[in-house]
Design a protein around this motif. Sequence first.
Motif, short mmCIF file in Angstrom:
data_model
loop_
_atom_site.label_atom_id
_atom_site.label_comp_id
_atom_site.label_asym_id
_atom_site.label_seq_id
_atom_site.Cartn_x
_atom_site.Cartn_y
_atom_site.Cartn_z
N SER A 18 -2.62 -5.91 1.35
CA SER A 18 -2.07 -5.27 0.16
C SER A 18 -0.65 -4.78 0.44
O SER A 18 -0.39 -4.19 1.50
N VAL A 19 0.25 -5.02 -0.49
CA VAL A 19 1.63 -4.56 -0.35
C VAL A 19 1.67 -3.05 -0.11
O VAL A 19 2.50 -2.56 0.66
N SER A 20 0.75 -2.32 -0.71
CA SER A 20 0.74 -0.86 -0.56
C SER A 20 0.40 -0.41 0.86
O SER A 20 0.66 0.74 1.22
N ASN A 21 -0.14 -1.31 1.69
CA ASN A 21 -0.47 -0.98 3.08
C ASN A 21 0.63 -1.35 4.07
O ASN A 21 0.47 -1.15 5.26
N THR A 23 4.08 -0.94 5.99
CA THR A 23 5.03 0.10 6.34
C THR A 23 6.40 -0.47 6.70
O THR A 23 7.42 0.19 6.49
N THR A 41 12.65 -4.34 5.18
CA THR A 41 12.40 -3.17 4.33
C THR A 41 13.28 -2.00 4.76
O THR A 41 13.61 -1.14 3.94
N TYR A 49 6.17 -5.64 -4.86
CA TYR A 49 5.56 -5.46 -6.17
C TYR A 49 4.05 -5.30 -6.00
O TYR A 49 3.36 -6.29 -5.72
N GLU A 50 3.56 -4.08 -6.18
CA GLU A 50 2.13 -3.81 -6.02
C GLU A 50 1.29 -4.49 -7.09
O GLU A 50 0.18 -4.96 -6.80
N ASP A 51 1.80 -4.57 -8.32
CA ASP A 51 1.00 -5.14 -9.41
C ASP A 51 0.68 -6.62 -9.21
O ASP A 51 -0.37 -7.10 -9.64
N ASN A 53 1.11 -8.05 -5.96
CA ASN A 53 0.92 -8.19 -4.52
C ASN A 53 1.87 -9.24 -3.93
O ASN A 53 1.49 -10.13 -3.19
N LYS A 82 -0.19 -0.05 7.72
CA LYS A 82 -0.41 1.37 8.05
C LYS A 82 -1.34 1.54 9.25
O LYS A 82 -1.21 2.49 10.00
#
Length: 105
Positions: A18-21, A23, A41, A49-51, A53, A82
């Motif tokens: 997941s993009v949200s994971n 760092t 980054t 883009y989380e929506d 991925n 993470k």
Amino acid sequence: MIRGTTPTITLKLPTTVSVSNITKATITIEQSGKCVVKKDTKSNTITMYEDTNTMAVELKQEESLLLSSRNKAYVQLKAKLKSGTVVSHPPIPMVVTDIQDEEVL
């Protein structure tokens, strides 16, 4: 990709990542065994883009002109999660097409 343009290269992540994971991440473009473009980054040159991925980078005209139309280029993502795990994927081939006018607009 056409040399001398400002293409956006978008990479879709697998459902297991997941993009949200993420760092830290780098996206490199290699050609003829050499790294031609590297985005990360840390310098805010990768958009996540989380929506959807996905991760995307936009090349500047000067960067796309560094690539040759004589050889395929290869794009690769490397990311730190993470959890501390570092993930990547095999390089993705990308055809580079020449442009007649190399002037940077």
